[in-house]
Motif scaffolding. Structure first.
Motif, short mmCIF file in Angstrom:
data_model
loop_
_atom_site.label_atom_id
_atom_site.label_comp_id
_atom_site.label_asym_id
_atom_site.label_seq_id
_atom_site.Cartn_x
_atom_site.Cartn_y
_atom_site.Cartn_z
N UNK A 1 80.47 16.88 103.25
CA UNK A 1 80.85 16.36 101.95
C UNK A 1 80.34 17.28 100.85
N UNK A 2 80.96 17.16 99.68
CA UNK A 2 80.49 17.83 98.47
C UNK A 2 80.53 16.82 97.34
N UNK A 3 79.39 16.60 96.71
CA UNK A 3 79.28 15.66 95.60
C UNK A 3 79.22 16.48 94.31
N UNK A 4 80.16 16.20 93.39
CA UNK A 4 80.31 16.99 92.18
C UNK A 4 80.03 16.18 90.94
N UNK A 5 79.50 16.84 89.90
CA UNK A 5 79.39 16.24 88.58
C UNK A 5 80.71 16.44 87.86
#
Length: 360
Positions: free
Chosen positions: A106-110
């Motif tokens: 996963x990649x969690x982005x602002x």
């Protein structure tokens, strides 16, 4: 004869029903903190309140996420403002996670309008081999969580928790905050708008087979809390509806205040994005948030069930005359009746004179 046709039964019910109601309410109030908390070992979360503040993802429980992870592509999650600025990521919400081969990236982005994102590892309970065969303990299951610019991948496993007001650390075996480090005068900082997460379960089956003790299914997985934040303005002030998180470096570094959603204050999770997070300091237990609609519904259901069961048992016993119950009014009437009867009686004293035969 019906139960309520009897004056005696009506008096009994008049005293028993209020007592049952109070007893049921006392039970609900006393046991609510024990019965409606989160699953043991899942960090500080309480789903009855977290659902209104965070997006919650349980990787092994949600069929949609199982399918997305099986695709082999890194899944992107964008955090925005308000309620959309928080994410709770768990391996599972069940009592124990499943020991079968599983991988997810996963990649969690602002998102737009947000200046950064941080992750706090609240709970870690993944299998770890600690027999001393290697210099560093091996992980049959692990989570690797890092920023997009990090060049080092570190498999994290083991067993530990952090408290809601515990200072965090950026290094060591219990590294529990990602996306922050002190900013120096030259402007270097670890602040990031992207955090990468790789999860692997039973990736080393040979290790699992070599140590049978690792097959004991009593592990809970992990709980990660992601928070998107904004920098405060030049005066260190945040916008309306936001909470100001003061820096904790004492002015030695060039860190700026962070702004997070106001409702994250005292919610049981560290959201400010610093090593010491003021959003959870000074918060009393039990003051986190008001009872949600789900919590109230469960309490009312338990209360009605207890009263109903006690009433049915009382009706059954009264129907078959198997209950002997005296109310305070009955006891008062009996005492008065007994006193009136004794007042008109003449006390009689009897004595016995035991004499031996042949004596006068």
């Amino acid at each position: 004869m019906r139960i309520c046709d009897s004056e005696e039964n009506r008096r009994k019910l008049a005293w028993l029903v209020p007592g049952y109601i109070l007893l049921a309410w006392f039970f609900c109030v006393v046991f609510q903190p024990l019965g409606l908390t989160s699953v043991p070992g899942h960090g500080n979360n309480n789903d009855y309140n977290d659902e209104s503040l965070y997006e919650i993802i349980n990787l092994q429980d949600d069929p949609q996420w199982i399918s997305r992870c099986e695709s082999g592509h890194r899944q992107k999650i964008t955090l925005g403002q308000g309620r959309g600025s928080g994410l709770i990521l768990r391996l599972t919400n069940q009592e124990f996670y499943r020991y079968k081969e599983y991988n997810c990236s996963l990649e969690v982005l602002a998102g737009p309008g947000m200046d950064g994102v941080t992750a706090v590892i609240e709970h870690m309970d993944l299998r770890q081999e600690e027999t001393g065969h290697w210099d560093k303990a091996a992980c049959p299951d692990y989570v690797d969580i890092r920023t997009e610019v990090s060049m080092v991948k570190e498999q994290m496993c083991g067993q530990w928790d952090i408290k809601r007001d515990e200072p965090l650390t950026v290094a060591g075996n219990r590294r529990n905050i990602i996306g922050y480090c002190y900013e120096d005068r030259s402007g270097h900082s670890c602040e990031t708008k992207s955090i990468l997460v790789d999860v692997a379960v039973d990736h080393n089956q040979t290790l699992s087979d070599q140590f049978p003790g690792l097959r004991k299914e009593d592990r809970h997985g992990f709980t990660l809390v992601f928070t998107a934040w904004k920098h405060a303005d030049e005066e260190g002030v945040c916008s309306e509806g936001e909470m100001t998180c003061p820096t904790t470096d004492g002015g030695v570094h060039a860190d700026k205040n962070h702004c997070i959603w106001q409702k994250m204050l005292c919610d049981g999770h560290q959201n400010c994005g610093f090593l010491v997070n003021k959003d959870e300091w000074g918060c009393r237990l039990g003051r986190d948030t008001a009872w949600s609609f789900g919590t109230i519904t469960v309490l009312v259901t338990i209360w009605v069930a207890i009263v109903t069961v006690l009433m049915l048992a009382t009706v059954f016993l009264l129907q078959w005359n198997r209950i002997s119950f005296r109310t305070p009014l009955d006891m008062l009437a009996e005492s008065r009746a007994g006193g009136g009867h004794d007042s008109g009686a003449i006390p009689v004293t009897t004595t016995s004179d035991h004499r031996e035969a042949g004596q006068v």
